[in-house]
Design a protein around this motif. Structure first.
Motif, PDB file in Angstrom:
ATOM      1  N   SER A  65       0.813  -1.218   0.000  1.00 21.65           N
ATOM      2  CA  SER A  65       0.000   0.000   0.000  1.00 21.65           C
ATOM      3  C   SER A  65       0.849   1.273   0.000  1.00 21.65           C
ATOM      4  O   SER A  65       0.322   2.354  -0.244  1.00 21.65           O
ATOM      5  N   ILE A  66       2.167   1.142   0.249  1.00 18.30           N
ATOM      6  CA  ILE A  66       3.011   2.339   0.199  1.00 18.30           C
ATOM      7  C   ILE A  66       3.166   2.843  -1.232  1.00 18.30           C
ATOM      8  O   ILE A  66       3.557   3.980  -1.448  1.00 18.30           O
ATOM      9  N   PHE A  67       2.859   2.009  -2.205  1.00 13.96           N
ATOM     10  CA  PHE A  67       2.954   2.407  -3.610  1.00 13.96           C
ATOM     11  C   PHE A  67       1.600   2.755  -4.212  1.00 13.96           C
ATOM     12  O   PHE A  67       1.419   2.669  -5.420  1.00 13.96           O
ATOM     13  N   SER A  68       0.657   3.155  -3.392  1.00 17.43           N
ATOM     14  CA  SER A  68      -0.671   3.494  -3.902  1.00 17.43           C
ATOM     15  C   SER A  68      -0.619   4.818  -4.678  1.00 17.43           C
ATOM     16  O   SER A  68       0.284   5.635  -4.501  1.00 17.43           O
ATOM     17  N   TRP A  69      -1.608   5.021  -5.522  1.00 21.23           N
ATOM     18  CA  TRP A  69      -1.685   6.225  -6.350  1.00 21.23           C
ATOM     19  C   TRP A  69      -1.751   7.480  -5.483  1.00 21.23           C
ATOM     20  O   TRP A  69      -1.178   8.508  -5.811  1.00 21.23           O
TER      21      TRP A  69
END
Length: 87
Positions: free
Chosen positions: A52-56
């Motif tokens: 989730s750290i790479f979410s938009w």
């Protein structure tokens, strides 16, 4: 004569106008919102990966809001509040 001089020195104007401060508060709100959206996404266990750290929201939206907020701050500083719009 000394009393009159004191009255003149106490009547000081602010550096920025009301319009400048409004834009500064809007810019500050954008910056704070961007940092709030950027936060979180960590994992309690360091051995577990959380994608989730790479979410938009954290990669695109939050940094864009921070940059827009800084742009608004620069505009607020450079804005001349005494200049009237052309009619």
């Amino acid at each position: 004569m000394g009393e009159q001089k004191r009255k003149e020195t106490t009547n000081q104007d602010f550096i920025f106008g009301k319009k400048n401060y409004k834009f500064m508060l809007i810019g500050l709100a954008c910056i704070v919102l961007g940092f709030i959206l950027m936060s979180g996404g960590g994992s309690d266990d360091p051995n577990v990966f959380d994608p989730s750290i790479f979410s938009w929201r954290r990669i695109r939206l939050a940094p864009t809001l921070v940059l827009i907020g800084f742009g608004i701050q620069v505009y607020a500083i450079l804005l001349n509040p005494n200049k009237s719009p052309k009619s």
